[in-house]
Design a protein around this motif. Structure first.
Motif, PDB file in Angstrom:
ATOM      1  N   ARG A  47      87.605  25.068  85.863  1.00  0.00           N
ATOM      2  CA  ARG A  47      88.882  25.060  86.392  1.00  0.00           C
ATOM      3  C   ARG A  47      89.828  25.849  85.530  1.00  0.00           C
ATOM      4  NH1 ARG A  47      90.990  23.420  82.493  1.00  0.00           N
ATOM      5  NH2 ARG A  47      92.982  23.734  83.370  1.00  0.00           N
ATOM      6  N   GLY A  48      90.940  26.172  85.915  1.00  0.00           N
ATOM      7  CA  GLY A  48      91.987  26.902  85.361  1.00  0.00           C
ATOM      8  C   GLY A  48      91.937  28.057  86.022  1.00  0.00           C
ATOM      9  N   ARG A  90      89.164  26.861  96.412  1.00  0.00           N
ATOM     10  CA  ARG A  90      90.626  26.491  96.109  1.00  0.00           C
ATOM     11  C   ARG A  90      91.728  27.460  96.434  1.00  0.00           C
ATOM     12  NH1 ARG A  90      91.019  24.021  90.455  1.00  0.00           N
ATOM     13  NH2 ARG A  90      92.718  22.821  91.269  1.00  0.00           N
ATOM     14  N   GLN A 195      94.116  16.412  82.778  1.00  0.00           N
ATOM     15  CA  GLN A 195      93.684  17.817  82.080  1.00  0.00           C
ATOM     16  C   GLN A 195      94.312  17.831  80.501  1.00  0.00           C
ATOM     17  OE1 GLN A 195      94.239  17.739  85.139  1.00  0.00           O
ATOM     18  NE2 GLN A 195      93.675  19.486  86.395  1.00  0.00           N
ATOM     19  N   ASP A 236      99.083  29.474  88.188  1.00  0.00           N
ATOM     20  CA  ASP A 236      98.090  29.715  89.096  1.00  0.00           C
ATOM     21  C   ASP A 236      98.297  30.859  90.113  1.00  0.00           C
ATOM     22  OD1 ASP A 236      97.832  26.650  87.975  1.00  0.00           O
ATOM     23  OD2 ASP A 236      95.965  27.453  88.864  1.00  0.00           O
ATOM     24  N   ASN A 246     102.242  26.231  89.404  1.00  0.00           N
ATOM     25  CA  ASN A 246     101.272  25.666  87.997  1.00  0.00           C
ATOM     26  C   ASN A 246     100.937  24.259  88.552  1.00  0.00           C
ATOM     27  OD1 ASN A 246     100.135  26.234  85.554  1.00  0.00           O
ATOM     28  ND2 ASN A 246     101.441  24.703  84.842  1.00  0.00           N
ATOM     29  N   LYS A 247     100.361  23.609  87.849  1.00  0.00           N
ATOM     30  CA  LYS A 247      99.851  22.164  87.936  1.00  0.00           C
ATOM     31  C   LYS A 247     101.175  21.228  88.334  1.00  0.00           C
ATOM     32  CE  LYS A 247      96.636  20.995  87.848  1.00  0.00           C
ATOM     33  NZ  LYS A 247      96.027  20.958  89.132  1.00  0.00           N
TER      34      LYS A 247
HETATM   35  C1  LIG Z   1      95.264  29.102  82.453  1.00  0.00           C
HETATM   36  S1  LIG Z   1      95.599  28.827  84.023  1.00  0.00           S
HETATM   37  C2  LIG Z   1      95.389  27.057  84.169  1.00  0.00           C
HETATM   38  C3  LIG Z   1      96.210  26.222  85.046  1.00  0.00           C
HETATM   39  O1  LIG Z   1      95.133  25.920  85.964  1.00  0.00           O
HETATM   40  C4  LIG Z   1      95.326  24.271  86.034  1.00  0.00           C
HETATM   41  O2  LIG Z   1      94.891  23.830  87.300  1.00  0.00           O
HETATM   42  P1  LIG Z   1      93.384  23.281  87.747  1.00  0.00           P
HETATM   43  O3  LIG Z   1      93.357  22.346  86.344  1.00  0.00           O
HETATM   44  O4  LIG Z   1      93.729  22.321  88.813  1.00  0.00           O
HETATM   45  O5  LIG Z   1      92.543  24.375  87.845  1.00  0.00           O
HETATM   46  C5  LIG Z   1      96.680  24.055  85.751  1.00  0.00           C
HETATM   47  O6  LIG Z   1      97.693  24.806  86.874  1.00  0.00           O
HETATM   48  C6  LIG Z   1      96.865  25.146  84.618  1.00  0.00           C
HETATM   49  O7  LIG Z   1      98.315  25.419  84.254  1.00  0.00           O
END
Ligand SMILES: CSC[C@H]1O[C@H](OP(=O)(O)O)[C@H](O)[C@@H]1O
Length: 348
Positions: A47-48, A90, A195, A236, A246-247
């Protein structure tokens, strides 16, 4: 830094760090099919935004390597289909489709199936190698914004394991630890999938960074009563005007930062920008399954028939953002109108 890499190409498979299990165990998975890659992205084993793009690129290269036959048109059809499949995992992180499109561009003029297969693998590896260097540069630019003994708040995990290495929002903290530059971090736990609690604290402790975990609901009180010198978050997808997805919880943090006169920074590579979108209203926001909110781990924390709203991201409007830190430098809040130029000129 002794943090394992999140995604690695292993010729006939892909090795990923299973982020679902951290911090309780550090285990790796071998992804052998494109279906394995789709599932790993969908279920956040990897993820990320940048890491998702790298995993998808390796997944497409793997799909290409498994193609049998010499007909180039059939190969292109195969790759287009597999690319659409991976893109369906996603919707919000633009790095996913950016990486898939970059690989497809690399095989447009291939003279044979074998040449196209080789191009896919090389381009996917290049994306990963570039991302590590990009994150290092983001970290250096971000570190220039902080002073020794600053206290910085962050949410989710925009760390090394969310990228090829180093991370985006967490990169300055990892680099600071390498040069004895003391910085304290407040990590928001980041409900529902935690996270921040699970991944960011784990990463920063591995680097010897002084990190304090807070619940998301403590952010306002912490800004009001504790030393918080800045907020830095990942991204994101960033639209042409600087609005940033973003999250979930990031938008609220930006409002709180504005209220408390605290600078709010976004750290992201240029591959996270989507200038085809005028503003953040156009960014697709992923909604995830209800159980992620109804349960914590395997424990039900609400009645099973409770209705749920589970958006995985929110959009922070550009006017709440003090600066966007990229590998090419910092786009200050007065320069967001120049964002589209970044994709026609070479430097800030
Ligand atoms: C370095 S970008 C990480 C970014 O992605 C995360 O989302 P997820 O854990 O759902 O993939 C989150 O938005 C982070 O800031």
């Amino acid at each position: 830094m002794a943090i394992p890499r999140s995604v690695e190409w292993k010729e006939d498979s892909i090795k990923i760090l299973n982020q679902q299990l951290i911090p309780n165990s550090v285990e790796f998975l071998t992804l052998e099919t494109i279906e394995d890659v789709w599932d790993a992205i969908k279920t956040l084993k990897v993820r990320g935004a940048p890491a998702i793009g790298i995993a998808a690129a390796f997944g497409l290269a793997l799909a290409g390597s498994k193609f049998e036959g010499e007909d180039l048109q059939e190969f292109h059809t195969h790759i287009r289909e597999k690319s659409l499949y991976l893109a369906s995992s996603r919707p919000t992180a633009v790095n996913l489709t950016w990486a898939l499109r970059r690989l497809q561009n690399k095989i447009e003029n291939a003279a044979s199936v074998n040449e196209a297969k080789t191009n896919l693998v090389h381009e996917a590896i290049l994306i990963s190698v570039e991302d590590e260097n990009i994150c290092y540069n983001i970290g250096q630019h971000a570190l220039s914004l902080f002073n020794k003994n600053d206290s910085v708040m962050t949410i989710c995990n925009a760390g090394s394991i969310a990228t090829a290495y180093y991370g985006t929002a967490l990169a300055p903290f990892h680099l600071a630890a390498e040069v004895d530059f003391p910085i304290h971090v407040f990590a928001c736990e980041t409900r529902p999938l935690l996270q921040g609690a699970r991944l960011t604290t784990w990463e920063l402790l591995q680097s010897g960074v002084n990190v304090t975990l807070i619940t998301d609901s403590m952010a306002a009180h912490t800004m009001k009563t504790k030393k918080v010198d800045a907020v830095i978050v990942g991204a994101d997808r960033i639209s042409a005007n600087g609005d940033t997805a973003n999250k979930i919880g990031t938008y609220g943090l930006a409002i709180l930062a504005k209220q408390h006169g605290i600078p709010f920074y976004v750290a992201a590579p240029l591959s996270t920008f989507d200038i085809s979108l005028k503003n953040g209203d156009e960014i697709p926001i992923e909604e995830r399954k209800e159980e992620e909110i109804l349960k914590v781990g395997n424990e039900w924390v609400a009645p099973k028939n409770t209705s749920v709203y589970n958006p995985a991201f929110d959009v922070t409007p550009a006017e709440l953002i003090s600066g966007i830190i990229t590998e090419q430098g910092i786009i200050h809040e007065t320069e967001f109108d120049k964002i589209p130029d970044l994709f026609t000129t070479k430097s800030l």
